[in-house]
Each structure stands twice: as C-alpha cells, then as structure tokens.
Enzyme design. Structure first.
Site, PDB file in Angstrom:
ATOM      1  N   TRP A 189      34.315 -38.995  66.510  1.00  0.00           N
ATOM      2  CA  TRP A 189      35.224 -38.948  65.353  1.00  0.00           C
ATOM      3  C   TRP A 189      35.659 -37.499  65.166  1.00  0.00           C
ATOM      4  CZ3 TRP A 189      34.814 -36.156  60.721  1.00  0.00           C
ATOM      5  CH2 TRP A 189      35.903 -36.371  59.836  1.00  0.00           C
ATOM      6  N   GLU A 230      36.437 -43.457  66.977  1.00  0.00           N
ATOM      7  CA  GLU A 230      36.503 -43.914  65.575  1.00  0.00           C
ATOM      8  C   GLU A 230      37.784 -43.485  64.864  1.00  0.00           C
ATOM      9  OE1 GLU A 230      33.241 -42.438  63.235  1.00  0.00           O
ATOM     10  OE2 GLU A 230      33.836 -43.555  61.446  1.00  0.00           O
ATOM     11  N   LYS A 232      40.549 -43.506  61.472  1.00  0.00           N
ATOM     12  CA  LYS A 232      40.481 -43.326  60.019  1.00  0.00           C
ATOM     13  C   LYS A 232      41.895 -43.360  59.463  1.00  0.00           C
ATOM     14  CE  LYS A 232      38.048 -40.377  56.701  1.00  0.00           C
ATOM     15  NZ  LYS A 232      36.941 -39.447  56.545  1.00  0.00           N
ATOM     16  N   ASP A 263      34.968 -48.124  60.991  1.00  0.00           N
ATOM     17  CA  ASP A 263      34.175 -47.710  59.832  1.00  0.00           C
ATOM     18  C   ASP A 263      34.728 -48.491  58.639  1.00  0.00           C
ATOM     19  OD1 ASP A 263      33.508 -46.193  57.400  1.00  0.00           O
ATOM     20  OD2 ASP A 263      32.733 -44.661  58.740  1.00  0.00           O
ATOM     21  N   HIS A 266      37.230 -46.801  56.349  1.00  0.00           N
ATOM     22  CA  HIS A 266      38.337 -46.061  56.962  1.00  0.00           C
ATOM     23  C   HIS A 266      39.664 -46.813  57.012  1.00  0.00           C
ATOM     24  CE1 HIS A 266      35.911 -42.790  59.295  1.00  0.00           C
ATOM     25  NE2 HIS A 266      35.615 -42.858  58.017  1.00  0.00           N
ATOM     26  N   HIS A 290      30.753 -48.937  61.833  1.00  0.00           N
ATOM     27  CA  HIS A 290      30.103 -48.004  60.929  1.00  0.00           C
ATOM     28  C   HIS A 290      30.061 -48.716  59.585  1.00  0.00           C
ATOM     29  CE1 HIS A 290      30.273 -43.687  62.732  1.00  0.00           C
ATOM     30  NE2 HIS A 290      29.489 -44.501  63.390  1.00  0.00           N
ATOM     31  N   ASP A 298      36.609 -42.330  48.379  1.00  0.00           N
ATOM     32  CA  ASP A 298      35.436 -41.971  49.179  1.00  0.00           C
ATOM     33  C   ASP A 298      35.097 -43.101  50.132  1.00  0.00           C
ATOM     34  OD1 ASP A 298      33.042 -40.398  49.880  1.00  0.00           O
ATOM     35  OD2 ASP A 298      32.035 -42.163  49.090  1.00  0.00           O
ATOM     36  N   ASP A 300      32.190 -43.301  51.891  1.00  0.00           N
ATOM     37  CA  ASP A 300      30.795 -43.274  52.335  1.00  0.00           C
ATOM     38  C   ASP A 300      29.757 -43.552  51.263  1.00  0.00           C
ATOM     39  OD1 ASP A 300      31.273 -42.361  55.147  1.00  0.00           O
ATOM     40  OD2 ASP A 300      32.246 -40.726  54.090  1.00  0.00           O
ATOM     41  N   ASP A 330      26.912 -45.673  58.251  1.00  0.00           N
ATOM     42  CA  ASP A 330      27.530 -44.376  57.995  1.00  0.00           C
ATOM     43  C   ASP A 330      27.835 -44.223  56.516  1.00  0.00           C
ATOM     44  OD1 ASP A 330      28.702 -41.951  58.115  1.00  0.00           O
ATOM     45  OD2 ASP A 330      30.564 -42.616  59.061  1.00  0.00           O
TER      46      ASP A 330
HETATM   47  C1  RNT Z   1      33.911 -39.536  59.026  1.00  0.00           C
HETATM   48  C2  RNT Z   1      33.408 -40.567  59.978  1.00  0.00           C
HETATM   49  C3  RNT Z   1      32.233 -40.157  60.815  1.00  0.00           C
HETATM   50  C4  RNT Z   1      31.206 -39.360  60.080  1.00  0.00           C
HETATM   51  C5  RNT Z   1      29.929 -39.110  60.841  1.00  0.00           C
HETATM   52  C6  RNT Z   1      29.074 -38.074  60.208  1.00  0.00           C
HETATM   53  O1  RNT Z   1      34.875 -39.995  58.180  1.00  0.00           O
HETATM   54  O2  RNT Z   1      33.113 -41.739  59.287  1.00  0.00           O
HETATM   55  O3  RNT Z   1      31.693 -41.287  61.421  1.00  0.00           O
HETATM   56  O4  RNT Z   1      30.882 -39.937  58.850  1.00  0.00           O
HETATM   57  O5  RNT Z   1      30.224 -38.827  62.139  1.00  0.00           O
HETATM   58 ZN    ZN Z   2      32.111 -43.329  60.325  1.00  0.00          ZN
END
Ligand code: RNT
Ligand code: ZN
Length: 422
Positions: A189, A230, A232, A263, A266, A290, A298, A300, A330
C-alpha cells in the site's frame, strides 16, 4: 456466573435448534477452526515501528489519534502483547509485520537497505509459538514520502528508493515463507495522492504502473511469497486524488496475476465490498481482505460485528471461497486498550464467519432456485434470532480461551500487571 456446564448445556440446546433448520453446528465450528486470520502487528504500537529508539509517525501517509498509555515500545514488548492477544483468540492465526518493525540493533538502516537478517528474530519467535507470518513494505512515515508521492513520484530518485525498498521487502517475505513453510503474503500500500484537484493524474498512474512492473520483475525462488496490492479511495491529505485507486489496482492485478487487497475502509463510506467478492474472483485466483471499520473519514476503527462484516463473511462462505480469500486485519485506534482492541476485532471477525457458516446455505439456495423468494427472505430473517451466542461461547470454551465478557477482566488484569507499568 456462567460455568462450563452451563455453556455446554446451552450449546446442546442451540445445536438442536440449528439441526431443526438443517445446520450442523459441529461442521460450522470445524470450518471456522480452519480460518487463519492475520493479526496486524501495528495495532500494538499505533504503527510506530522500531526504526529508531523513539520511532514515531512522521513524514506522511498514516495518522493515528489517541494517547492510551502502555503501548509496546520494544520488539519484546510487542511480542509479549501479541502473545497475550493470541491467548484470548480461539484458533490458530498469523502475524502480519510491517518493514518498520525489523530489529535494527540500534543502527540507522534506511528502508532500501533492510534485509532478511533484520527479521530473523521474528521468524524464530513465530516458530517458537507456532504461527506463520505475512509482510508489508512500509512506504510511509519517512522523509522520502513527505511530499505525498513514493512509487509514483515524478522525481526519479524518490521512485528508485521506494522500488528498492519494495524489492527488499518481497525478498524478506519470500524468506519468511520459506522458513515457516507457508506462503507469506506481501501487501503493498502506498500513500500517493493529492489533497486538492490534480491536473495530471495520468503521469502519476503511468509512473506507478512502471514502478510496479519493475518491482514485480524480480521473481523469488522458491515461490514462497505472494503479492497483494491495496487500493484506496481517499485518505487524510489525499482527498481529491489517490494514485492507487480501485480501478488502477484491479486492472493491474488481473493483467499481472496479483492479489487485489480490499480494505473495508477504503471505499465510498456506504459502498459494500461484499458484492465485489464473487465478481473479482471470476478474474483473479485469490483476494486479500483488510478487515476494518470505516467511520466517516476514518478507515481504521476497531472492528466489531456489524452488518458489513457479516455480509462479507456470508459472501465468502456462499461463494465457497474460504480457501481463496486471505483474511487480515487493519485497524488502529490509540484511544483504547490496544490488546483489548486486537482481541475484540479478531473475535468479531471470527464471529462474522461463524454466523455465515451457521446459515442453512443449501436450503436458501434451493428456495432461490425454486423462485420462492418469500421462503428465502423468511429463512434469512429466522437466522437472525437463532442462538448463535451459545455456539460461539462453546467454541471459545473448546478452544480454551476466555468466554464472553470474562475477556474484559482478563485484559484489565494484563493492563494492571504489564502495560500499565510502561
Ligand atoms: C492504509 C492502508 C494500509 C495500512 C497498513 C499499516 O490506508 O490501509 O493497509 O493501514 O499498511
Ligand atoms: Zn489496509
């Protein structure tokens, strides 16, 4: 207090309830125990890593908010915390490392110089406790990422630096896979993007494509690693433009036989990735997830058992794709107990899969094929009130991990004895 006998009694009643609708609870638990989730090392220290003694986030890419006391400050502390987390999670799982978590022996080792030797300690630890490892290049939190571009930078020297870093990381992943006898997933990523409207999206994407071609032209023997990429939609500071978008990486993955990484945080805030699973797997052999929880901007937040996770697990089970989808976590939130969050998120992910495995999938499919959409909907609705919790508690009991809210006092105890003294 719930005793083991109560848990077993309740389970036996639940087992009958599920059997009435044609679901074999034992079969579901057996399938669940085959699922190995990759726990993200970065939950233990807010994506800090160990590059310098006082490694802190800086130089672009990732932000963590909160200041909960007790984060792991050394490799040993992180391992201890991870072992604690593993001891509270049923099943056998993996550990997902980032390049900044190497053991650099107090030396300044720049990203393009890291190598296998810096991860031998992690491999020994993994062998010791009987787990497998996954790996990630770290293309953020570095002065050479501070301008917002890495592999897609217009500056050739910046690109070269990050290409070298990722090539080193793929080598380390291959070494991990070989040593541990299980393919190591290397996920890439990058934070590249712009806060406001760009006028030259084209060149950055063209550059990223050529950087990836160069990176992946190095092939490691034996093939003990797999490459994931990955995407986003937007990030903080890259609201208007992310070079590695979904379309970009999906196209790249299909053309070059790579693993797309989805993710859950994302995509558009209301976009579900559940529907993407059966589409994507028509064109690629494997997927990486993820598992995360997006909340507004946000991506995460700590994972909980919510509709999105349930839908994703259902789609994987219904597509018979458990062997094709690699499940990693993640999330990172520095405002709550980190070990607690690790365990909560992993257990919630497992619960989502157990719920999916406890559905009468054959019956549901038959109803659909007959065109009896009322029966399909009614069955789905009935499943919502089946005694799922009794099966989950029994699964924890049989796996010798703490059951139910006993988890809270267990985490508190560890905080009192260990992390609270840091
Ligand atoms: C960031 C991505 C990525 C990170 C990690 C730490 O937006 O989700 O996967 O969170 O690599
Ligand atoms: Zn991620």
């Amino acid at each position: 207090m719930t005793t083991d006998t109560t848990i077993e009694k309740t389970y036996n009643l639940a087992k009958e309830k599920y059997a009435e609708i044609g679901v074999d609870t034992q079969k579901a638990m057996d399938a669940l125990s085959e699922i190995s989730i990759s726990l993200h090392c970065w939950q233990g220290d807010d994506v800090g890593g160990f590059e310098t003694p006082e490694a802190e986030l800086g130089g672009g890419g990732i932000q963590v908010t909160g200041n909960y006391p007790g984060k792991a400050r050394t490799v040993d502390e992180l391992r201890k915390d991870a072992e604690k987390a593993f001891s509270l999670i049923p099943g056998n799982h993996r550990f997902n490392l980032h390049a900044i978590y190497g053991e650099f022996g107090g030396k300044q080792v720049d990203r393009n110089e890291i190598s296998e030797e810096h991860f031998k300690g992690w491999i020994d630890w993994a062998k010791d406790i009987g787990i497998k490892l996954d790996f990630n290049a770290t293309c953020f939190s570095h002065p050479k990422a501070a301008d917002g571009f890495t592999l897609s930078s217009k500056d050739a020297s910046i690109r070269k630096f990050w290409i070298e870093h990722v090539i080193q990381c793929r080598g380390i992943a291959s070494f991990m896979g070989k040593e541990l006898g299980s393919d190591c997933i290397h996920n890439l990523w990058i934070p590249d993007g712009m806060k406001d409207i760009p006028v030259d999206r084209w060149t950055h994407r063209e550059l990223l494509k050529s950087s990836l071609d160069e990176i992946f032209s190095t092939i490691f023997f034996p093939h003990t690693m797999k490459d994931a990429i990955e995407s986003k939609l937007f990030g903080i500071g890259s609201e208007a433009f992310v070079v590695g978008s979904h379309e970009f990486y999906l196209g790249y993955a299909i053309t070059n036989k790579k693993i797309p990484c989805y993710d859950l945080g994302h995509f558009h805030p209301t976009e579900s990735i559940a529907d993407k699973i059966s589409s994507t797997l028509q064109f690629v052999d494997e997927l990486l997830l993820h598992v995360s929880r997006g909340v507004r901007w946000d991506s995460d937040h700590t994972v909980i058992l919510n509709d999105e996770n349930k839908a994703v697990a259902e789609e994987i089970v219904r597509a018979n794709a458990l062997k094709k989808v690699h499940i990693a976590l993640d999330f990172f939130d520095a405002s709550l107990n980190r070990i607690g969050a690790w365990v909560l998120g992993t257990r919630a992910t497992l619960k989502a899969f157990l719920l999916a495995l406890l559905q009468p999938n054959d019956k549901l499919k038959q109803a659909e094929e007959k065109g009896d959409y009322f029966a399909r909907l009614a069955l789905l609705e009935e499943m919502k009130t089946k005694p799922f919790g009794a099966v989950w508690d029994y699964y924890c009991l049989k796996n010798e991990v703490v059951v139910g809210e006993g988890l809270i006092s267990d985490v508190h105890r560890y905080e009192k004895d260990v992390t609270g003294n840091r």
